[in-house]
Scaffold this motif. Structure first.
Motif, PDB file in Angstrom:
ATOM      1  N   SER A  69      -2.201  -0.314 -12.494  1.00 11.73           N
ATOM      2  CA  SER A  69      -2.862  -1.604 -12.711  1.00 11.73           C
ATOM      3  C   SER A  69      -2.190  -2.733 -11.941  1.00 11.73           C
ATOM      4  CB  SER A  69      -2.893  -1.942 -14.200  1.00 11.73           C
ATOM      5  OG  SER A  69      -1.574  -2.164 -14.681  1.00 11.73           O
ATOM      6  N   ARG A  70      -0.977  -2.518 -11.470  1.00 16.24           N
ATOM      7  CA  ARG A  70      -0.227  -3.537 -10.736  1.00 16.24           C
ATOM      8  C   ARG A  70      -0.311  -3.337  -9.224  1.00 16.24           C
ATOM      9  NH1 ARG A  70       3.693  -5.859 -13.604  1.00 16.24           N
ATOM     10  NH2 ARG A  70       3.381  -7.500 -12.087  1.00 16.24           N
ATOM     11  N   GLY A 101      -6.605   4.058 -11.902  1.00 16.54           N
ATOM     12  CA  GLY A 101      -6.370   2.769 -11.274  1.00 16.54           C
ATOM     13  C   GLY A 101      -7.436   2.452 -10.244  1.00 16.54           C
TER      14      GLY A 101
END
Length: 147
Positions: A69-70, A101
């Motif tokens: 997610s980053r 993701g």
């Protein structure tokens, strides 16, 4: 393993092991915390290093899921060709598909191609501008240091 701005750069000159993946996980935790705007990762994979064993593949998938997610994007530079490179492409693509993701994935065969591709998806998510020539220079420097 190195970083520049909010881009993690990993040079794999040996087969991935549980200890190396644990180090990647530990450094990724610190790096993502330091960059709330998001990050990108570039993995440079030396020619003909063995593909990871099954347990290491599972660890890599868990680490990728943890930080997906980053991630704005992940670029793999596969230094080689032939059957080995094809098998590695398949593994990397499968790892991406199994990850929960939305980060962009790119697989290429040289540093310049990575330096040209990463800035686009990187700025879209992180809003951090990265120059192609600058990134190319950084990648070449890190690759030289890794041997």
């Amino acid at each position: 393993m190195a970083s520049w701005k909010n881009i993690a750069i990993h040079v794999w000159t040996v087969q991935a092991t549980p200890a190396l993946v644990d180090t990647l996980d530990r450094l990724s935790a610190t790096f993502t915390t330091a960059h709330p705007e998001g990050i990108s990762a570039i993995h440079i994979i030396s020619n003909n290093i063995p593909l990871p064993d099954a347990d290491v593949r599972e660890r890599l998938q868990r680490v990728t899921n943890r930080y997906a997610s980053r991630l704005a994007c992940v670029c793999h530079v596969v230094e080689g060709s032939g059957f080995w490179a094809s098998a590695l492409h398949g593994f990397l693509t499968g790892l991406h598909w199994l990850t929960r993701g939305t980060f962009r994935l790119h697989i290429c065969s040289d540093l310049t191609a990575a330096a040209r591709w990463v800035p686009g998806p990187h700025v879209q998510m992180t809003k951090v501008t990265v120059g192609i020539a600058e990134l190319d220079e950084v990648l070449r420097h890190v690759r030289r240091l890794a041997g």
